[in-house]
Scaffold this motif. Structure first.
Motif, mmCIF file in Angstrom:
data_model
loop_
_atom_site.group_PDB
_atom_site.id
_atom_site.type_symbol
_atom_site.label_atom_id
_atom_site.label_comp_id
_atom_site.label_asym_id
_atom_site.label_seq_id
_atom_site.Cartn_x
_atom_site.Cartn_y
_atom_site.Cartn_z
ATOM 1 N N ILE A 1 25.652 87.377 37.307
ATOM 2 C CA ILE A 1 27.093 86.815 37.137
ATOM 3 C C ILE A 1 26.809 85.173 37.110
ATOM 4 N N GLN A 2 26.127 84.547 38.362
ATOM 5 C CA GLN A 2 25.962 83.209 38.384
ATOM 6 C C GLN A 2 24.800 82.605 37.274
ATOM 7 N N ALA A 3 24.112 83.595 37.040
ATOM 8 C CA ALA A 3 23.005 83.268 35.914
ATOM 9 C C ALA A 3 23.833 83.002 34.736
ATOM 10 N N ARG A 4 24.848 83.794 34.377
ATOM 11 C CA ARG A 4 25.573 83.368 32.984
ATOM 12 C C ARG A 4 26.143 82.240 33.129
ATOM 13 N N HIS A 5 26.777 81.917 34.251
ATOM 14 C CA HIS A 5 27.491 80.642 34.346
ATOM 15 C C HIS A 5 26.706 79.656 34.204
ATOM 16 N N SER A 6 25.584 79.612 35.032
ATOM 17 C CA SER A 6 24.316 78.495 35.115
ATOM 18 C C SER A 6 24.136 78.408 33.533
ATOM 19 N N ALA A 7 23.622 79.363 32.872
ATOM 20 C CA ALA A 7 23.149 79.222 31.389
ATOM 21 C C ALA A 7 24.212 78.877 30.428
ATOM 22 N N GLY A 8 25.409 79.491 30.730
ATOM 23 C CA GLY A 8 26.325 78.842 30.004
ATOM 24 C C GLY A 8 26.627 77.369 29.863
ATOM 25 N N PHE A 9 26.616 76.909 31.046
ATOM 26 C CA PHE A 9 26.995 75.272 31.082
ATOM 27 C C PHE A 9 25.859 74.554 30.638
ATOM 28 N N MET A 10 24.454 75.161 30.572
ATOM 29 C CA MET A 10 23.471 74.626 30.061
ATOM 30 C C MET A 10 23.293 74.076 28.679
ATOM 31 N N VAL A 11 24.021 74.963 27.926
ATOM 32 C CA VAL A 11 24.104 74.624 26.382
ATOM 33 C C VAL A 11 25.488 73.697 26.210
ATOM 34 N N SER A 12 26.202 73.400 27.291
ATOM 35 C CA SER A 12 27.617 72.814 26.936
ATOM 36 C C SER A 12 27.116 71.462 26.677
ATOM 37 N N GLU A 13 28.049 70.483 25.969
ATOM 38 C CA GLU A 13 28.026 69.251 25.489
ATOM 39 C C GLU A 13 27.867 68.169 26.855
ATOM 40 N N PRO A 14 28.433 68.417 28.137
ATOM 41 C CA PRO A 14 28.109 67.655 29.158
ATOM 42 C C PRO A 14 26.798 67.749 29.617
ATOM 43 N N CYS A 15 26.216 68.991 29.684
ATOM 44 C CA CYS A 15 24.720 68.980 30.321
ATOM 45 C C CYS A 15 23.768 68.600 29.253
ATOM 46 N N LEU A 16 24.073 68.720 27.963
ATOM 47 C CA LEU A 16 23.305 68.312 26.713
ATOM 48 C C LEU A 16 23.229 66.613 26.741
ATOM 49 N N LYS A 17 24.407 66.023 27.083
ATOM 50 C CA LYS A 17 24.547 64.555 27.256
ATOM 51 C C LYS A 17 24.433 63.965 28.504
ATOM 52 N N GLY A 18 23.694 64.864 29.341
ATOM 53 C CA GLY A 18 23.751 64.492 30.837
ATOM 54 C C GLY A 18 22.142 64.271 31.037
ATOM 55 N N VAL A 19 21.561 64.250 32.102
ATOM 56 C CA VAL A 19 20.350 63.557 32.372
ATOM 57 C C VAL A 19 19.302 64.607 31.979
ATOM 58 N N ILE A 20 19.561 65.888 31.934
ATOM 59 C CA ILE A 20 18.466 66.844 31.477
ATOM 60 C C ILE A 20 18.532 66.821 29.916
ATOM 61 N N GLY A 21 19.531 66.907 29.255
ATOM 62 C CA GLY A 21 19.813 66.668 27.974
ATOM 63 C C GLY A 21 19.107 65.432 27.376
ATOM 64 N N SER A 22 19.377 64.356 28.051
ATOM 65 C CA SER A 22 18.827 63.026 27.363
ATOM 66 C C SER A 22 17.274 63.170 27.775
ATOM 67 N N ASP A 23 16.873 63.563 28.767
ATOM 68 C CA ASP A 23 15.454 63.553 28.883
ATOM 69 C C ASP A 23 14.820 64.511 27.952
ATOM 70 N N TYR A 24 15.441 65.650 27.549
ATOM 71 C CA TYR A 24 14.970 66.564 26.837
ATOM 72 C C TYR A 24 14.925 66.080 24.879
ATOM 73 N N ALA A 25 16.120 65.189 24.993
ATOM 74 C CA ALA A 25 15.997 64.555 23.638
ATOM 75 C C ALA A 25 14.952 63.339 23.638
ATOM 76 N N LYS A 26 14.754 62.595 24.510
ATOM 77 C CA LYS A 26 13.811 61.664 24.599
ATOM 78 C C LYS A 26 12.354 62.042 24.614
ATOM 79 N N THR A 27 12.310 63.333 25.186
ATOM 80 C CA THR A 27 10.688 63.803 25.328
ATOM 81 C C THR A 27 10.407 64.586 24.297
ATOM 82 N N MET A 28 11.416 65.567 23.716
ATOM 83 C CA MET A 28 11.059 66.690 22.753
ATOM 84 C C MET A 28 11.478 66.462 21.398
ATOM 85 N N LYS A 29 12.672 65.809 21.379
ATOM 86 C CA LYS A 29 12.837 65.640 19.905
ATOM 87 C C LYS A 29 12.550 64.163 19.499
ATOM 88 N N ILE A 30 11.157 64.457 19.119
ATOM 89 C CA ILE A 30 10.979 63.019 18.477
ATOM 90 C C ILE A 30 10.427 63.060 17.196
#
Ligand SMILES: NC(=O)c1ccc[n+]([C@@H]2O[C@H](COP(=O)([O-])OP(=O)(O)OC[C@H]3O[C@@H](n4cnc5c(N)ncnc54)[C@H](O)[C@@H]3O)[C@@H](O)[C@H]2O)c1
Lengths: 696, 398
Positions: free
Chosen positions: A667-696
């Motif tokens: 249950i907690q895994a689903r909650h954690s994973a669900g938030f990971m694909v949400s807008e706030p996470c994608l725009k947050g620290v990890i999402g920005s790092d991801y965009a900066k590092t991987m989406k080049i």
């Protein structure tokens, strides 16, 4: 007689094993004893002389060592030429921001600055009784040797270490203590000595990370750093890609940006040092390292690798599949070849070869972990492909058989070691952030202990490479930002590993030995039956600030171990992201917090089952009710994203606490994973790092 | 193939080491936002990268452009820094003949032995062209502002006429029929689209991604924006701006770059992916027509070129021209006595627009590709340029 999965980092410093630390109930050495050994007794303390003290390294190390030696009354003498730019003074603002004005002033006041002409040492130096000379003058062999001579002539007993980037001790005639950039804060020093000296042990006792390496040109770090820079320049020569873009691709591939690093360190100096290392490496190992005209020119001009601000790049370089394949050949090929050389010459213990890249050269994963991932055969194929485009590199310094050594325990357990005495075992984690590799190795360590019939275990940092535990390695979440299944997989896998600490042993004790234990690591350690910590460590769950939703059972496990009156404290921890001092976390989070020795002794007592006075908190397996009803008054969230994360964390807490223990994991895994694909996470620290590092 | 002497026997254009950006119409693309010289330098680097030619091989750079750009004073050396190398070099400028001139100048450098591998890099941005402010003590305004592209198009100080007026005047002199001009324009569009669809331009045009100052995507330059399929009816319905000149029978301003290399025969073999292809410089001719008759100037230049080399139009395998006005092609065909259907077969500046500096470079590259596809032959390039100039040059592909 203790058994070990592999040699521990401490042993390589002559400080024994991790199990011994707990069994003895004290650290193997103390800074005050070692200060006395190196600098003499309190009444007749000698000084630390740093020559080249206004330079990049000299000034940085004057701060790092000066701050740490101040309490012991060791004076720091900064020696340089008259007229050298004031490197030490330039450090002052940084000191103030780290230590505050008063401490900063004290640290500065403890530094005696002397100048001389390079030939005759200043007469006042004698009064300061130089005991240890840390030489940080330019990378020119004859200049360095002449410098040692004048010191030895004047102070025959003085201990000398060179910070050289590349010259072996056999050339210099002194031991090596090669530090890594940025010098004020990077704790790693590559050490070359016949056997671990009190100086090295002192560095360790001062909280630094000395890493023994063999006496070879450029040791480990600069083979990797300079060698990778060279590979990147050769790739530039092959396809014209501008350096800034190569950096982005290399960062995406493995982590470092070699060219930016030169500019940040200061191209004038760094270009020369890289050239110097490569030049000498090429003399010994051939074309794998031969400096190119581009580097030769920049060594002389000191020019930056990045374009100036007014020429920020206009044309991007997207790569087609074929071009991407070329890139990997030109970058990974030589990297793997260099790795074979490091292994063949056994330039350091395998975990050290691996860690140096991570701790000093921005590798997301160390080189051995990388080779382990792709497999020896694939790595050899990469090198072969490299030799097809650059045949001269294959003529020397290629040791395909060396990859076999990764099969040894030291290559399999790069991050996690285990020891036991038949009764009690230790699992020591040597990586500050948790990732998939640590997870796999941790499982292997548990298996190894269980196979030996060990039922009592202490899980701890390794007292060496990991000086703190900062949580999950967020780069591991990149795939989870795009696919919920991936987030669920990571969360479930890691949570299952964590549960083994609760279920696979009769007694498990978590030990926090460093400055902090945060996020995923705290969640992991919570699974132990007991959590013991040094009292001033910071413990926290900063996930909400990234923001992410904790996925290693932090949303329900700790609630199941405390009474309802402590739940608001846990909620605050999770919802504000603010840490608590370990001593303030007793008893709702931490079972015991005390000074180092007391904490070590308590951990041992708990592990061995001796009388400790600390009761094991039970774990409620049935659903909990009303956990998230009263989070109490929280400080206002600092952004809508934090607000969203708070809501998501609360939901995860509610849902996972309301379930029986068996169901809560997924249950907690689903909650954690669900938030990971949400807008706030994608725009947050990890999402920005991801965009900066991987989406080049 | 009848033999004509090569004017630069030691110089070659290495096949396939060239490329051009698309030419988006002015103010339609991200190119309107950049320093075009920097763009051109970086684009040349990218193109050579795609062609697997290391810029390390270059030892000289000739740039060509007509619209002033920021930091123009620093000339070819600065642009070469944007290519990623520190090369010497110079700038040439001859209005719409710039691309050809730069290529010929590179040939001369190699022929002289002054350089071995010369980069030719031409570019222009007609979008947002700079405005010069000239202290003119004799002008009644005392200080004269001049918008570089449009004010110049509108007024030739030597004749006091506008560029477009030269087309009308030439059309009247040659009694050109509007219907024929429309037919030319229609065919040129068809030729262009056919070439795009057949992939004939795939080795010429390179899509390029433009970044903002923050390093984020600003736009992809992957089309000759502003070019659209046009019908005979639409062309016929267009209002005449001058005799035989309508919006459909004249070109438009655009932005872009085009680059190629010139080197020795030996190096050409090393550098080119198809070393068996040999491209030589044969001859050049340049004339100036009577005032305000610019469209007839190229034809006079070609006549002279043929006379000098002893060749006839029958010997020409591929002919491409810079034709800002469809009138140009009608006059050329009439004077040179050949069918205008037999030239500009992959498109031309009438269709894909006119960034000035790189126009004839792209024209040349397209023509050379066409000749290679045909198995070789003489390649004739010609065109007009501001000041009633006609230019022409002949290359030999074997
Ligand atoms: N720059 C780095 O990041 C880095 C990293 C690891 C090791 N190193 C090593 O550190 C050493 C110094 O490098 P740096 O980058 O700090 O150089 P630097 O040029 O910044 O500093 C050298 C300093 O030494 C002084 N100096 C020169 N000769 C001297 C002498 N005879 N006595 C006293 N002072 C003298 C200079 O005035 C200068 O202040 C080199 O051996 C280099 O390989 C540098």
């Amino acid at each position: 007689m203790a058994m070990a999965l592999r040699e521990s980092g401490l042993q390589s410093l002559g400080l024994g094993g991790v199990l011994e630390v707990f069994a003895r109930g004290q650290l193997p050495a103390t800074a005050s004893d070692l200060v006395t050994e190196v600098f003499g007794p309190q009444k007749a303390r000698g000084s630390l002389v740093i020559s080249g003290a206004n330079g990049m390294v000299g000034a940085g190390k004057a701060m790092q060592l000066g701050a740490r030696l101040l309490p012991f009354g060791v004076r720091v003498v900064g020696l340089d030429f008259p007229g050298a730019p004031d490197g030490i003074g330039g450090q002052y603002p940084g000191l103030v921001s780290t230590f505050g004005k008063t401490r900063a002033a004290q640290i500065m006041a403890n530094i005696v600055r002397l100048t001389y002409d390079g030939r005759t040492l200043p007469p006042e130096l004698g009064d300061l009784k130089p005991a240890f000379l840390l030489e940080a003058i330019p990378e020119i062999l004859d200049v360095k040797k002449a410098h040692y001579k004048i010191f030895r002539d004047a102070f025959p007993g003085v201990e000398i270490r060179s910070v050289t980037s590349g010259f072996p001790a056999s050339e210099l005639g002194v031991g090596i203590a090669h530090p890594a950039f940025p010098h004020q804060i990077n704790k790693v020093w590559e050490i070359v000595e016949p056997k671990p000296s009190p100086i090295t042990q002192l560095l360790w006792a001062l909280g630094l990370v000395p890493v023994p390496v063999g006496d070879h040109w450029s040791f480990v770090l600069d083979v990797l750093f300079c060698g990778l820079t060279h590979a990147a320049i050769l790739y530039h020569r092959a396809c014209n890609m501008p350096y800034w873009k190569i950096d982005k691709w290399v960062r995406k591939l493995i982590g470092p940006n070699p060219f930016r690093a030169h500019d940040v360190i200061g191209a004038q100096g760094a270009n020369f040092l890289t050239w110097s290392c490569l030049h000498h490496l090429a003399e010994h190992y051939g074309e794998l390292f031969r400096p190119t005209p581009e580097l030769e020119a920049r060594k002389d001009s000191g020019s930056d690798w990045y374009p100036p601000n007014h020429f920020r790049p206009v044309v991007d370089w997207k790569l087609e599949t074929r071009e991407l394949e070329d890139l990997e050949t030109w970058i990974l090929g030589p990297l793997f070849q260099m790795t074979s050389l490091l292994l063949h010459e056994r330039r350091a213990e395998l975990p050290f070869i691996n860690a140096v890249g991570e701790l000093c050269a921005q590798f997301r994963k160390g080189v051995l972990a990388l080779v382990r991932d792709v497999g020896a055969d694939q790595a050899r194929e990469r090198v072969a492909a490299y030799h097809r485009v650059h045949p001269a590199a294959g003529e020397r310094a290629w040791h395909p058989e060396a990859f076999e050594t990764i099969e040894q325990p030291a290559g399999q357990q790069l991050y996690v070691n285990a020891e036991h005495n038949g009764e009690v075992g230790t699992i020591a984690i040597g990586r500050e952030s948790y990732n998939g590799d640590v997870d796999v190795e941790l499982n292997r360590a548990v298996d190894w202990l269980k196979k030996a019939g060990v039922e009592r275990v202490i899980v701890t940092g390794d007292f060496h490479l990991a000086t703190q535990m900062v949580g999950a390695d967020t780069s591991e979440f990149y795939p989870a930002l795009e696919r919920t299944e991936e987030g669920i997989r990571v969360s479930e896998t890691w949570s299952r590993t964590a549960r083994r600490l609760a279920t696979d042993f009769k007694t498990s004790v978590a030990f926090v030995n460093g400055k902090r234990c945060l996020g995923g690591f705290l969640e992991l350690l919570m699974h132990c039956h007991h959590l013991v910590s040094v009292e001033d460590a910071d413990l926290g769950m900063p996930e909400v600030t990234l923001p992410v939703v904790p996925g290693l059972e932090g949303c329900h496990w700790p609630f199941r171990k405390t009474s309802a009156d402590a739940w608001p404290k846990l909620l605050r921890l999770l919802l504000t992201g603010r840490s608590v001092k370990a001593r303030d976390g007793v008893p709702w989070l931490v079972d015991f917090a005390g000074p180092m020795d007391a904490a070590l002794q308590m951990a041992w007592r708990l592990a061995t089952g001796e009388e400790s006075g600390v009761r094991r908190r039970s774990l409620v397996e049935s659903p909990l009710e009303g956990v998230a009803d009263a989070p109490g008054e929280l400080p206002a969230a600092d952004s809508p994203a934090t607000e969203a994360a708070r809501r998501a964390i609360l939901e995860s807490i509610r849902a996972s606490c309301a379930a029986p223990l068996g169901d809560a994991l997924s249950i907690q895994a689903r909650h954690s994973a669900g938030f990971m694909v949400s807008e706030p996470c994608l725009k947050g620290v990890i999402g920005s790092d991801y965009a900066k590092t991987m989406k080049i | 193939m009848p033999a004509a002497q090569s004017m630069f026997p030691n110089a070659r254009i290495p096949y396939g080491t060239w490329g051009s950006s698309f030419f988006p119409a002015w103010q339609t693309s991200a190119l309107a936002e950049v320093n075009i010289a920097q763009f051109a330098g970086e684009a040349m680097n990218r193109i050579l990268g795609k062609r697997r030619v290391s810029t390390d091989r270059l030892d000289y750079l000739i740039i060509g452009s007509t619209v002033p750009w920021h930091w123009k004073f620093w000339n070819a050396p600065l642009v070469s820094s944007c290519v990623g190398r520190r090369l010497p070099g110079f700038h040439v400028e001859e209005a719409c003949a710039t691309g050809l001139l730069a290529t010929l100048a590179a040939g001369a450098e190699v022929q002289m032995g002054a350089a071995e591998v010369v980069g030719v890099l031409t570019f222009d941005r007609t979008s947002d062209s700079p405005v010069g402010v000239f202290p003119e003590r004799r002008a009644y305004q005392r200080t004269v502002p001049l918008a570089d592209v449009w004010d110049n198009f509108g007024f030739d100080p030597a004749t006091s006429g506008a560029m477009i007026a030269t087309a009308g005047k030439a059309a009247r002199k040659y009694k050109v029929d509007r219907r024929e001009v429309d037919e030319v324009a229609l065919l040129r569009h068809e030729q262009y689209f056919a070439a795009r669809e057949s992939g004939a331009l795939d080795n010429v045009l390179v899509p390029l991604d433009i970044l903002t100052v923050q390093g984020r995507p600003l736009g992809r330059i992957d089309d000759d924006l502003g070019v659209r399929r046009i019908t005979a009816g639409e062309l016929a319905a267009m209002r005449e701006l001058d005799t035989c000149v309508t919006g459909g029978t004249q070109t438009h301003a655009s932005d872009g770059m085009a680059t190629l290399l010139v080197t020795t025969p030996e190096k050409a073999k090393e550098i080119s992916a198809r070393p068996e292809v040999d491209i030589q410089f044969v001859a050049k001719s340049e004339v100036r027509s009577a005032p305000s008759l610019m469209p007839e100037a190229p034809v006079i230049a070609v006549r002279r070129l043929l006379d000098r080399t002893g060749l006839s139009m029958d010997d020409i395998a591929v002919a491409h021209s810079h034709n800002p006005f469809a009138v140009n092609d009608v006059i050329a065909a009439r004077v040179l006595e050949f069918d205008w259907r037999d030239m500009n077969k992959t498109g031309c500046s009438l269709v894909w627009g006119h960034p000035q500096g790189p126009t004839l470079t792209r024209t040349l590259i397209e023509a050379l590709e066409e000749a290679v596809a045909l198995g070789g032959g003489y390649v004739l390039i010609f065109g007009c340029a501001a000041g009633d100039v006609g230019t022409s040059a002949l290359f030999k592909v074997s």
